[in-house]
Motif scaffolding. Structure first.
Motif, PDB file in Angstrom:
ATOM      1  N   GLN A  96       8.457  -1.349 -10.233  1.00 16.14           N
ATOM      2  CA  GLN A  96       8.307  -1.434 -11.690  1.00 16.14           C
ATOM      3  C   GLN A  96       7.440  -2.625 -12.084  1.00 16.14           C
ATOM      4  OE1 GLN A  96       9.249   0.867 -13.904  1.00 16.14           O
ATOM      5  NE2 GLN A  96       9.860   2.037 -12.068  1.00 16.14           N
ATOM      6  N   ALA A  97       7.602  -3.739 -11.383  1.00 19.25           N
ATOM      7  CA  ALA A  97       6.756  -4.906 -11.657  1.00 19.25           C
ATOM      8  C   ALA A  97       5.298  -4.594 -11.350  1.00 19.25           C
ATOM      9  CB  ALA A  97       7.243  -6.104 -10.828  1.00 19.25           C
ATOM     10  N   LEU A  98       5.063  -3.831 -10.278  1.00 20.74           N
ATOM     11  CA  LEU A  98       3.698  -3.442  -9.918  1.00 20.74           C
ATOM     12  C   LEU A  98       3.099  -2.519 -10.975  1.00 20.74           C
ATOM     13  CD1 LEU A  98       1.336  -3.304  -7.900  1.00 20.74           C
ATOM     14  CD2 LEU A  98       2.553  -1.433  -6.743  1.00 20.74           C
ATOM     15  N   ILE A  99       3.887  -1.579 -11.471  1.00 22.21           N
ATOM     16  CA  ILE A  99       3.405  -0.642 -12.499  1.00 22.21           C
ATOM     17  C   ILE A  99       3.041  -1.404 -13.778  1.00 22.21           C
ATOM     18  CG2 ILE A  99       4.090   1.250 -14.021  1.00 22.21           C
ATOM     19  CD1 ILE A  99       5.750   2.337 -11.673  1.00 22.21           C
ATOM     20  N   ARG A 100       3.885  -2.389 -14.152  1.00 23.53           N
ATOM     21  CA  ARG A 100       3.582  -3.170 -15.352  1.00 23.53           C
ATOM     22  C   ARG A 100       2.326  -4.004 -15.156  1.00 23.53           C
ATOM     23  NH1 ARG A 100       9.212  -3.958 -15.172  1.00 23.53           N
ATOM     24  NH2 ARG A 100       8.909  -5.990 -14.164  1.00 23.53           N
ATOM     25  N   GLN A 101       2.139  -4.508 -13.937  1.00 18.44           N
ATOM     26  CA  GLN A 101       1.000  -5.381 -13.670  1.00 18.44           C
ATOM     27  C   GLN A 101      -0.309  -4.585 -13.515  1.00 18.44           C
ATOM     28  OE1 GLN A 101       0.589  -8.501 -13.848  1.00 18.44           O
ATOM     29  NE2 GLN A 101      -1.481  -8.596 -12.982  1.00 18.44           N
ATOM     30  N   CYS A 102      -0.226  -3.427 -12.893  1.00 20.69           N
ATOM     31  CA  CYS A 102      -1.429  -2.615 -12.622  1.00 20.69           C
ATOM     32  C   CYS A 102      -1.268  -1.217 -13.216  1.00 20.69           C
ATOM     33  CB  CYS A 102      -1.651  -2.521 -11.110  1.00 20.69           C
ATOM     34  SG  CYS A 102      -1.692  -4.115 -10.254  1.00 20.69           S
ATOM     35  N   PRO A 103      -1.165  -1.097 -14.540  1.00 25.35           N
ATOM     36  CA  PRO A 103      -0.872   0.204 -15.144  1.00 25.35           C
ATOM     37  C   PRO A 103      -1.941   1.258 -14.892  1.00 25.35           C
ATOM     38  CG  PRO A 103      -1.531  -1.398 -16.818  1.00 25.35           C
ATOM     39  CD  PRO A 103      -1.363  -2.153 -15.542  1.00 25.35           C
ATOM     40  N   ARG A 104      -3.212   0.877 -14.918  1.00 30.15           N
ATOM     41  CA  ARG A 104      -4.275   1.873 -14.747  1.00 30.15           C
ATOM     42  C   ARG A 104      -4.355   2.356 -13.315  1.00 30.15           C
ATOM     43  NH1 ARG A 104      -9.177  -0.684 -18.491  1.00 30.15           N
ATOM     44  NH2 ARG A 104      -7.907  -0.896 -20.399  1.00 30.15           N
ATOM     45  N   GLN A 105      -4.129   1.440 -12.347  1.00 29.75           N
ATOM     46  CA  GLN A 105      -4.179   1.832 -10.956  1.00 29.75           C
ATOM     47  C   GLN A 105      -2.977   2.689 -10.553  1.00 29.75           C
ATOM     48  OE1 GLN A 105      -4.849  -1.150 -12.107  1.00 29.75           O
ATOM     49  NE2 GLN A 105      -7.032  -1.229 -11.630  1.00 29.75           N
ATOM     50  N   MET A 106      -1.860   2.532 -11.252  1.00 32.84           N
ATOM     51  CA  MET A 106      -0.638   3.240 -10.893  1.00 32.84           C
ATOM     52  C   MET A 106      -0.441   4.521 -11.687  1.00 32.84           C
ATOM     53  SD  MET A 106       0.538   1.476  -8.454  1.00 32.84           S
ATOM     54  CE  MET A 106       2.156   2.216  -8.279  1.00 32.84           C
ATOM     55  N   ASN A 107      -1.355   4.844 -12.593  1.00 32.88           N
ATOM     56  CA  ASN A 107      -1.234   6.085 -13.373  1.00 32.88           C
ATOM     57  C   ASN A 107      -1.777   7.268 -12.565  1.00 32.88           C
ATOM     58  OD1 ASN A 107      -0.040   4.885 -15.572  1.00 32.88           O
ATOM     59  ND2 ASN A 107      -2.000   4.470 -16.604  1.00 32.88           N
ATOM     60  N   ASN A 148       0.835  -1.207   0.000  1.00 32.62           N
ATOM     61  CA  ASN A 148       0.000   0.000   0.000  1.00 32.62           C
ATOM     62  C   ASN A 148       0.866   1.252   0.000  1.00 32.62           C
ATOM     63  OD1 ASN A 148      -2.257  -1.632   0.089  1.00 32.62           O
ATOM     64  ND2 ASN A 148      -2.568  -1.406   2.299  1.00 32.62           N
ATOM     65  N   ASP A 149       1.968   1.216   0.745  1.00 33.06           N
ATOM     66  CA  ASP A 149       2.842   2.386   0.829  1.00 33.06           C
ATOM     67  C   ASP A 149       3.551   2.652  -0.494  1.00 33.06           C
ATOM     68  OD1 ASP A 149       2.117   2.706   3.439  1.00 33.06           O
ATOM     69  OD2 ASP A 149       3.920   1.788   4.284  1.00 33.06           O
ATOM     70  N   ILE A 150       4.050   1.591  -1.124  1.00 33.29           N
ATOM     71  CA  ILE A 150       4.803   1.789  -2.364  1.00 33.29           C
ATOM     72  C   ILE A 150       3.874   2.210  -3.505  1.00 33.29           C
ATOM     73  CG2 ILE A 150       4.698  -0.578  -3.255  1.00 33.29           C
ATOM     74  CD1 ILE A 150       7.612  -0.314  -4.047  1.00 33.29           C
ATOM     75  N   ALA A 151       2.611   1.766  -3.433  1.00 30.41           N
ATOM     76  CA  ALA A 151       1.642   2.144  -4.461  1.00 30.41           C
ATOM     77  C   ALA A 151       0.962   3.470  -4.149  1.00 30.41           C
ATOM     78  CB  ALA A 151       0.592   1.046  -4.609  1.00 30.41           C
ATOM     79  N   MET A 152       1.061   3.906  -2.875  1.00 29.66           N
ATOM     80  CA  MET A 152       0.410   5.133  -2.412  1.00 29.66           C
ATOM     81  C   MET A 152      -1.105   5.063  -2.595  1.00 29.66           C
ATOM     82  SD  MET A 152       3.108   8.187  -3.354  1.00 29.66           S
ATOM     83  CE  MET A 152       3.143   7.821  -5.100  1.00 29.66           C
ATOM     84  N   ARG A 153      -1.631   3.862  -2.400  1.00 37.22           N
ATOM     85  CA  ARG A 153      -3.078   3.635  -2.438  1.00 37.22           C
ATOM     86  C   ARG A 153      -3.381   2.291  -1.802  1.00 37.22           C
ATOM     87  NH1 ARG A 153      -4.424   4.614  -8.136  1.00 37.22           N
ATOM     88  NH2 ARG A 153      -2.592   5.944  -7.970  1.00 37.22           N
ATOM     89  N   GLN A 154      -4.647   2.023  -1.530  1.00 40.68           N
ATOM     90  CA  GLN A 154      -5.043   0.786  -0.870  1.00 40.68           C
ATOM     91  C   GLN A 154      -5.109  -0.348  -1.889  1.00 40.68           C
ATOM     92  OE1 GLN A 154      -4.496   1.521   2.436  1.00 40.68           O
ATOM     93  NE2 GLN A 154      -6.336   0.365   2.915  1.00 40.68           N
ATOM     94  N   LEU A 155      -4.094  -1.168  -1.915  1.00 42.23           N
ATOM     95  CA  LEU A 155      -4.126  -2.367  -2.745  1.00 42.23           C
ATOM     96  C   LEU A 155      -4.710  -3.545  -1.963  1.00 42.23           C
ATOM     97  CD1 LEU A 155      -0.623  -2.200  -4.500  1.00 42.23           C
ATOM     98  CD2 LEU A 155      -2.845  -1.541  -5.435  1.00 42.23           C
ATOM     99  N   PHE A 156      -4.485  -3.540  -0.643  1.00 43.16           N
ATOM    100  CA  PHE A 156      -4.961  -4.623   0.212  1.00 43.16           C
ATOM    101  C   PHE A 156      -5.704  -4.035   1.400  1.00 43.16           C
ATOM    102  CE2 PHE A 156      -1.218  -6.360  -1.914  1.00 43.16           C
ATOM    103  CZ  PHE A 156      -1.723  -7.544  -2.431  1.00 43.16           C
TER     104      PHE A 156
END
Length: 305
Positions: free
Chosen positions: A294-305, A70-78
């Motif tokens: 980077q793996a998270l951005i590739r996997q969840c591009p719309r959520q990480m934009n 959640n911290d690295i994504a700066m949003r609630q993933l879990f």
């Protein structure tokens, strides 16, 4: 008033058409990318008693692992959902026993190394000191034999009683020296025997050390060959289930859960040993790295934009 309503309806229609057109322009999400469309809910499942892990400790570890993503994504993933979240179970089996055995081997190796290294130095110092003592003893023994030979020559030419008395006094002095040297020889033999025992004990420890190294390598080889999976993430459609099989410490447990959370998002393994998603567990995996991001951005591009 009618004009305003019509204008609002036209504006809403244009906005909806724009959104539809924009959506058509975006490439469709893969099945894996659909895994991170919405926050993933989890809940604590069962905990095998053999872990000696309380519910509070398990929840704290899971929350810490979820917080890393959640911290690295700066949003609630879990998010935690005690009713609808996917279960996280702790199942005790041979993997935990193997992990504990490997940790015990490492601890024994460390203890032996701490014992062996200083004793090697001490033993060598004692051997060198004994060699110097023996060399000095042999020198004094040779001198005593020379003195005995000289006294024997003098006894063959006794000139007077006074001369004989002096020779007898010298003979007594040499006999005392010989007795002292014999006692010293016995002590040196005891020291040699003690050093031999110390050397044998050290060699036994070195052999045990080498055996433990071989056992430790065998355990590590089994892990590298994929026979030692400490956690597992199962995904069937929209259903998920995480199982934790083994851990050594709280930090180790958090890293293992965080790794499986990555799989819950559909992220695969990485090639960077320090990243959470590296397939082989190691001490460098403490928190998500730039490789994981980077793996998270590739996997969840719309959520990480």
């Amino acid at each position: 008033m009618t004009f305003i309503i019509r204008a609002s309806l036209w504006a809403l229609l244009i906005f909806m058409l724009y959104q539809l057109f924009a959506g058509l322009r975006q490439p469709p999400l893969t099945q894996e990318q659909q895994l991170c469309q919405t926050p993933i809910a989890w809940r604590l499942g069962t905990i095998a008693p053999d872990f000696n892990l309380s519910e509070a400790q398990a929840l704290a570890a899971i929350r810490a692992a979820a917080g890393q993503w959640n911290d690295i994504a700066m949003r609630q993933l879990f998010v935690q959902d005690t009713k609808n979240g996917f279960p996280i179970d702790f199942r005790y089996d041979a993997r935990q026993e193997a992990l504990l055995r490997k940790a015990l081997l490492q601890r024994q190796l460390n203890q032996l190394e701490q014992w062996i290294d200083p004793r090697k130095t001490t033993l060598q110092d004692n051997v060198d000191f004994l060699r110097r003592k023996i060399a000095d003893f042999e020198q004094r023994k040779a001198q005593l034999n020379s003195d005995f030979a000289q006294l024997k020559q003098q006894a063959a030419t006794v000139a007077s009683q006074e001369h004989a008395d002096r020779l007898n006094a010298e003979l007594e002095r040499l006999n005392r020296r010989q007795t002292e040297l014999n006692e010293e020889a016995a002590r040196l033999n005891e020291e040699q025997h003690k050093l031999k025992q110390d050397n044998d004990s050290l060699n036994d420890s070195i052999r045990e050390h080498n055996r433990l190294i071989a056992d430790h390598r065998a355990e590590s080889t089994a892990q590298r060959q994929g026979q030692f999976e400490v956690g597992q993430m199962k995904i069937q459609g929209k259903q998920r289930q995480m199982t934790i099989y083994a851990f050594l410490s709280t930090e180790d447990l958090v890293a293992t859960i965080a790794h499986e959370f990555g799989h819950a998002l559909g992220i695969g393994h990485t090639d960077e040993p320090s990243s959470l998603m590296y397939p082989l567990k190691n001490a460098a995996q403490l928190e998500p790295t730039s490789v994981d991001l980077q793996a998270l951005i590739r996997q969840c591009p719309r959520q990480m934009n």
